[in-house]
Design a protein around this motif. Structure first.
Motif, short mmCIF file in Angstrom:
data_model
loop_
_atom_site.label_atom_id
_atom_site.label_comp_id
_atom_site.label_asym_id
_atom_site.label_seq_id
_atom_site.Cartn_x
_atom_site.Cartn_y
_atom_site.Cartn_z
N PHE A 153 5.85 -7.00 3.43
CA PHE A 153 5.17 -6.46 2.41
C PHE A 153 3.61 -7.02 2.40
O PHE A 153 2.72 -6.05 2.31
CB PHE A 153 5.82 -7.54 1.27
N ASP B 272 3.60 -0.43 -1.07
CA ASP B 272 2.69 -1.35 -1.91
C ASP B 272 1.24 -1.15 -1.37
O ASP B 272 0.63 -2.05 -1.53
CB ASP B 272 3.43 -2.57 -1.73
N HIS B 273 1.14 -0.25 -0.63
CA HIS B 273 -0.34 -0.26 0.03
C HIS B 273 -0.70 1.59 -0.04
O HIS B 273 0.06 2.09 -0.01
CB HIS B 273 -0.29 -0.62 1.65
N ARG C 280 -3.66 -3.18 -0.30
CA ARG C 280 -2.87 -3.47 -1.31
C ARG C 280 -3.29 -2.80 -2.64
O ARG C 280 -4.32 -2.96 -3.08
CB ARG C 280 -2.86 -5.00 -1.30
N THR C 281 -2.32 -2.13 -3.14
CA THR C 281 -2.61 -1.46 -4.60
C THR C 281 -2.63 -2.41 -5.72
O THR C 281 -3.53 -2.16 -6.40
CB THR C 281 -1.24 -0.45 -4.71
N ASP C 282 -2.24 -3.63 -5.62
CA ASP C 282 -2.20 -4.75 -6.60
C ASP C 282 -3.52 -5.57 -6.30
O ASP C 282 -3.80 -6.25 -7.23
CB ASP C 282 -0.92 -5.40 -6.79
#
Length: 362
Positions: A225, A239-240, A283-285
């Motif tokens: 991750f 998630d990226h 990282r999207t978050d």
């Protein structure tokens, strides 16, 4: 239960005619671990599982279970048990006879095999249903019976082929927790094939991400991750953001690269020669909105889509030569300073949240 075994897959290939389904993969699965083979349809994960089980022949290479080379042994002689996607229960037999079937084939006497079958059903909390037929059970109950039948042979490794795919979403989550608990309780090696990233992350000690018959990355869920090894892993795990360009320079552990028709960005990682192609993952978050971007660590883009997801809001942004860039922000942050489709917003992230990705050959 018998002792768990390490599984060593040594330069194994599976070739069907001119098609290479599994391409010279090597993997060590530690004894007593929960390993998930993860990837899209046709990536070679089920062929790999079936070669470990002995249901597919190995074209090249060897499979070692514990200290024994099992490459040419039939399934029953390997010390493995396989649970199939369809469960494959016998409709005309009650649960005890279903679970005891392999012992019957091995010549174990009726009283002994029925007693052992009942013990396995107790382990699965299914003893109250022992006299029922499979058709009288729910999907989750049928799965427990299939597990009991696989485990009654006292295997060193249990092989599971998409065992949760037929269950509804709520039951999937419940059975996931039960599988993890069972694996810890029994202490044997589990190898589980899935195409669900969430399932692999929730269950596995080791996630093995496969693509086109090859292993892209084999690591802990957290490492997969947080540090995806390749652009494929970063995209598949979802998630990226992955952006690619040509290297223009590097300094202080940061590689600088330029997108075609777009901006210049920086990312930390392996230094590459100027002019070479490079992919980076962000990282999207960890993308933040509303502050002026630091050079190379952000850009100003136009919002093209907004999705409310409860605890988070997903923003899709275009700009700087990037067709689609994702930012996942908390609902609190979004509603504190709401934005709309068509708005221009500045985005930025920290240097450690942008990493240079490798390739399978790097």
């Amino acid at each position: 239960m018998s002792k768990a075994a390490e599984i060593d897959i040594a330069s194994v290939s599976k070739i069907y005619g001119k098609t290479i389904a599994v391409d010279a993969i090597s993997l060590k699965i530690p004894a007593g671990s929960y390993c998930c083979l993860l990837g899209p349809s046709g990536c070679g994960k089920t062929s790999t599982l079936r070669m470990i089980a002995g249901h597919e022949t190995v074209s090249i290479g060897d499979i070692v279970l514990g200290k024994e080379v099992v490459t040419d042994l039939p399934p029953a002689k390997r010390g493995t048990a396989m649970m199939f996607q369809s469960y494959a229960l016998f409709p005309h037999l009650d649960l005890i006879d279903n679970v005891a079937f392999s012992l019957k084939m091995s010549g174990v006497d009726k009283d002994t095999r029925r007693a052992r079958a009942l013990n396995m059903l107790k382990l699965m909390q299914m003893e109250a249903y022992a006299s029922r037929k499979p058709a009288q059970l729910s999907g989750g109950q049928q799965q427990r019976v299939a597990l009991a039948r696989a485990l009654i042979t006292d295997p060193e490794a249990l092989l599971l082929d998409e065992p949760l795919s037929a269950l509804d979403p709520f039951l999937k989550i419940r059975m996931r927790a039960e599988l993890k608990k069972l694996q810890k309780q029994l202490g044997i090696t589990f190898v589980h094939v899935t195409h669900s990233q969430e399932e692999a992350m929730a269950l596995a000690d080791i996630v093995v991400v496969m693509s086109d018959g090859r292993i892209e990355q084999a690591a802990s869920p957290r490492e997969v991750f947080e540090r995806p090894a390749t652009a494929f892993v970063a995209r598949f795990m979802g998630d990226h953001n992955v952006i690619g360009g040509k290297v223009t320079g590097s300094s202080d552990g940061l590689v600088t690269f330029e997108l075609v028709g777009g901006g210049t960005f920086s990312a930390s990682g392996q230094i590459k020669a100027a002019g070479s192609d490079v992919d980076a993952a962000i990282r999207t978050d960890h993308v933040r909105i509303g502050e002026s971007p630091v050079k190379g660590l952000g850009f100003t883009g136009i919002i093209s889509n907004i999705e409310y997801r409860g605890a988070t809001v997903k923003l899709t942004i275009e700009g700087a030569g990037i067709a689609e860039f994702t930012a996942i922000i908390t609902d609190k942050a979004y509603y504190a300073t709401p934005v709309a489709v068509g708005d221009a917003v500045p985005l930025h992230w920290d240097p450690e949240d942008a990493i240079i990705l490798g390739t399978l050959n790097s």
